[in-house]
Design a protein around this motif. Structure first.
Motif, PDB file in Angstrom:
ATOM      1  N   ALA A 145       0.833  -1.202   0.000  1.00 22.88           N
ATOM      2  CA  ALA A 145       0.000   0.000   0.000  1.00 22.88           C
ATOM      3  C   ALA A 145       0.869   1.253   0.000  1.00 22.88           C
ATOM      4  O   ALA A 145       0.415   2.340  -0.377  1.00 22.88           O
ATOM      5  CB  ALA A 145      -0.918   0.001   1.227  1.00 22.88           C
ATOM      6  N   SER A 146       2.138   1.100   0.387  1.00 23.28           N
ATOM      7  CA  SER A 146       3.069   2.234   0.396  1.00 23.28           C
ATOM      8  C   SER A 146       3.467   2.679  -0.996  1.00 23.28           C
ATOM      9  O   SER A 146       4.233   3.642  -1.141  1.00 23.28           O
ATOM     10  CB  SER A 146       4.322   1.875   1.212  1.00 23.28           C
ATOM     11  OG  SER A 146       3.995   1.702   2.567  1.00 23.28           O
ATOM     12  N   GLN A 156      12.203   5.846   1.894  1.00 20.15           N
ATOM     13  CA  GLN A 156      12.935   5.013   0.930  1.00 20.15           C
ATOM     14  C   GLN A 156      12.184   3.725   0.628  1.00 20.15           C
ATOM     15  O   GLN A 156      12.213   3.210  -0.501  1.00 20.15           O
ATOM     16  CB  GLN A 156      14.359   4.740   1.415  1.00 20.15           C
ATOM     17  CG  GLN A 156      14.502   3.846   2.658  1.00 20.15           C
ATOM     18  CD  GLN A 156      14.466   4.614   3.946  1.00 20.15           C
ATOM     19  OE1 GLN A 156      13.530   5.346   4.195  1.00 20.15           O
ATOM     20  NE2 GLN A 156      15.485   4.439   4.783  1.00 20.15           N
ATOM     21  N   TYR A 157      11.484   3.183   1.625  1.00 19.07           N
ATOM     22  CA  TYR A 157      10.673   1.983   1.410  1.00 19.07           C
ATOM     23  C   TYR A 157       9.539   2.292   0.432  1.00 19.07           C
ATOM     24  O   TYR A 157       9.291   1.529  -0.506  1.00 19.07           O
ATOM     25  CB  TYR A 157      10.120   1.490   2.740  1.00 19.07           C
ATOM     26  CG  TYR A 157       9.187   0.299   2.619  1.00 19.07           C
ATOM     27  CD1 TYR A 157       9.694  -0.997   2.518  1.00 19.07           C
ATOM     28  CD2 TYR A 157       7.804   0.474   2.612  1.00 19.07           C
ATOM     29  CE1 TYR A 157       8.843  -2.085   2.412  1.00 19.07           C
ATOM     30  CE2 TYR A 157       6.950  -0.607   2.504  1.00 19.07           C
ATOM     31  CZ  TYR A 157       7.470  -1.889   2.404  1.00 19.07           C
ATOM     32  OH  TYR A 157       6.627  -2.969   2.284  1.00 19.07           O
ATOM     33  N   CYS A 158       8.860   3.405   0.639  1.00 17.16           N
ATOM     34  CA  CYS A 158       7.760   3.797  -0.245  1.00 17.16           C
ATOM     35  C   CYS A 158       8.247   3.965  -1.682  1.00 17.16           C
ATOM     36  O   CYS A 158       7.596   3.504  -2.629  1.00 17.16           O
ATOM     37  CB  CYS A 158       7.124   5.087   0.240  1.00 17.16           C
ATOM     38  SG  CYS A 158       6.438   5.024   1.902  1.00 17.16           S
ATOM     39  N   PHE A 183       1.107  -9.531 -12.617  1.00 17.48           N
ATOM     40  CA  PHE A 183       0.183  -8.902 -11.681  1.00 17.48           C
ATOM     41  C   PHE A 183       0.945  -8.293 -10.511  1.00 17.48           C
ATOM     42  O   PHE A 183       2.094  -8.638 -10.248  1.00 17.48           O
ATOM     43  CB  PHE A 183      -0.823  -9.928 -11.141  1.00 17.48           C
ATOM     44  CG  PHE A 183      -1.618 -10.614 -12.211  1.00 17.48           C
ATOM     45  CD1 PHE A 183      -2.648  -9.950 -12.852  1.00 17.48           C
ATOM     46  CD2 PHE A 183      -1.331 -11.917 -12.589  1.00 17.48           C
ATOM     47  CE1 PHE A 183      -3.381 -10.572 -13.846  1.00 17.48           C
ATOM     48  CE2 PHE A 183      -2.052 -12.552 -13.587  1.00 17.48           C
ATOM     49  CZ  PHE A 183      -3.092 -11.875 -14.219  1.00 17.48           C
ATOM     50  N   GLU A 184       0.245  -7.407  -9.814  1.00 21.58           N
ATOM     51  CA  GLU A 184       0.803  -6.780  -8.614  1.00 21.58           C
ATOM     52  C   GLU A 184      -0.210  -6.900  -7.483  1.00 21.58           C
ATOM     53  O   GLU A 184      -1.376  -6.549  -7.649  1.00 21.58           O
ATOM     54  CB  GLU A 184       1.093  -5.301  -8.894  1.00 21.58           C
ATOM     55  CG  GLU A 184       1.630  -4.539  -7.700  1.00 21.58           C
ATOM     56  CD  GLU A 184       1.720  -3.042  -7.970  1.00 21.58           C
ATOM     57  OE1 GLU A 184       1.923  -2.287  -6.992  1.00 21.58           O
ATOM     58  OE2 GLU A 184       1.570  -2.621  -9.142  1.00 21.58           O
ATOM     59  N   VAL A 185       0.222  -7.404  -6.343  1.00 23.31           N
ATOM     60  CA  VAL A 185      -0.608  -7.467  -5.149  1.00 23.31           C
ATOM     61  C   VAL A 185      -0.028  -6.501  -4.123  1.00 23.31           C
ATOM     62  O   VAL A 185       1.157  -6.578  -3.799  1.00 23.31           O
ATOM     63  CB  VAL A 185      -0.667  -8.895  -4.564  1.00 23.31           C
ATOM     64  CG1 VAL A 185      -1.489  -8.909  -3.274  1.00 23.31           C
ATOM     65  CG2 VAL A 185      -1.270  -9.859  -5.582  1.00 23.31           C
ATOM     66  N   ARG A 186      -0.880  -5.593  -3.624  1.00 20.58           N
ATOM     67  CA  ARG A 186      -0.430  -4.585  -2.668  1.00 20.58           C
ATOM     68  C   ARG A 186      -1.004  -4.893  -1.285  1.00 20.58           C
ATOM     69  O   ARG A 186      -2.158  -4.551  -0.997  1.00 20.58           O
ATOM     70  CB  ARG A 186      -0.896  -3.198  -3.110  1.00 20.58           C
ATOM     71  CG  ARG A 186      -0.250  -2.706  -4.392  1.00 20.58           C
ATOM     72  CD  ARG A 186      -0.775  -1.336  -4.780  1.00 20.58           C
ATOM     73  NE  ARG A 186      -0.112  -0.851  -5.991  1.00 20.58           N
ATOM     74  CZ  ARG A 186      -0.443   0.265  -6.623  1.00 20.58           C
ATOM     75  NH1 ARG A 186      -1.435   1.028  -6.143  1.00 20.58           N
ATOM     76  NH2 ARG A 186       0.190   0.636  -7.718  1.00 20.58           N
ATOM     77  N   PRO A 187      -0.226  -5.507  -0.406  1.00 21.78           N
ATOM     78  CA  PRO A 187      -0.703  -5.717   0.969  1.00 21.78           C
ATOM     79  C   PRO A 187      -0.837  -4.390   1.701  1.00 21.78           C
ATOM     80  O   PRO A 187      -0.076  -3.446   1.478  1.00 21.78           O
ATOM     81  CB  PRO A 187       0.401  -6.578   1.591  1.00 21.78           C
ATOM     82  CG  PRO A 187       1.159  -7.151   0.429  1.00 21.78           C
ATOM     83  CD  PRO A 187       1.082  -6.115  -0.641  1.00 21.78           C
TER      84      PRO A 187
END
Length: 253
Positions: A145-146, A156-158, A183-187
């Motif tokens: 979600a970042s 930096q993580y975002c 695909f992309e999964v955003r936890p």
């Protein structure tokens, strides 16, 4: 071997391990990696096998780009095929704090794993899938979600996750003519070792309504998304982003 084979990075625990168990139950054999080899590896291996998979651990540092070709060769040698790649390995910010104090070293170590390493390993996997003419190949990136929600104490993580999101989109376009969906999964806020240090903060914010679902996410919530995408039933939806976040990212007044 007739079962499809999934390669999952960073799967000795947490979200990656949950994904491995769910995929094993869904009929995949499991090749999994981590930079650390400890008792958690044996636990994960047992979980995958109890879920019905032939499983094999490969100690691997995703940041070591020069080792990616060898990892692919080792997986192919062990299983004879590779059908699904789940790019899950990642690290948080080494130190949370004022983004004006982030050092180049802290920035680079996060980028090396979360963006540079993940991107170039997916490149190597994609080339191997094309060369092997895999029957129903799929690539899934676990981002965050970042990618959209700003945390100035770990900027930096975002940035690393947003960069990987764009890489996933670009790879989806490149591989669409080849029949390989990406695909992309955003936890969202998921209960893992990475979030354990800030659990009290998130407990309070969840209680205040931050997440519409009203609860923490679990690794299994993310894993179920990956299993669905790995089924091959969503191939025409390549490039799609799935938010595994309990509604966290829905804009609200």
């Amino acid at each position: 071997m007739t079962r499809p084979v999934a390669l999952i990075t960073g799967a000795r625990r947490g979200i990656g391990c949950a994904i491995g168990v769910a995929l094993a139950r869904a009929g995949h054999d499991i090749a999994f990696t981590d930079v650390v080899e400890d008792e958690a590896v044996a636990v994960a291996l047992k979980l995958f096998e109890e879920a019905g998979a032939a499983a094999r651990f490969f100690k691997h540092d995703v940041a070591a780009v020069e080792s990616h070709a060898a990892l692919n060769a080792d997986v192919k040698r062990a299983f004879g095929r590779l059908d699904l790649f789940v790019s899950n390995a990642g690290i948080g910010a080494p130190v949370r704090g004022d983004m004006l104090e982030i050092t180049p070293e802290s920035f680079d170590v996060v980028m090396d794993v979360n963006l540079r390493g993940a991107a170039f390993l997916s490149q190597e996997v994609a080339k191997a899938m094309l060369a092997d003419k895999a029957e129903r190949p799929v690539i899934v990136f676990i981002t965050s979600a970042s990618t959209e929600l700003v945390s100035i104490d770990r900027a930096q993580y975002c940035v690393s996750k947003l960069g990987l999101s764009m890489w996933a989109k670009a790879l989806a376009v490149r591989l669409a003519p080849e029949g390989i969906p990406v695909f992309e999964v955003r936890p969202g806020v998921i209960r893992t070792d990475m979030t354990a240090k800030v659990a009290a903060k998130y407990d309070a914010r969840i209680a205040d309504g931050m997440i519409p679902a009203g609860r923490w996410g679990e690794g299994e919530d993310v894993a179920r998304c990956v299993v669905g995408l790995a089924s091959g039933n969503f191939a025409y939806a390549t490039g799609t982003v799935i938010n595994a976040d309990g509604g966290l990212m829905i804009p609200r007044l």
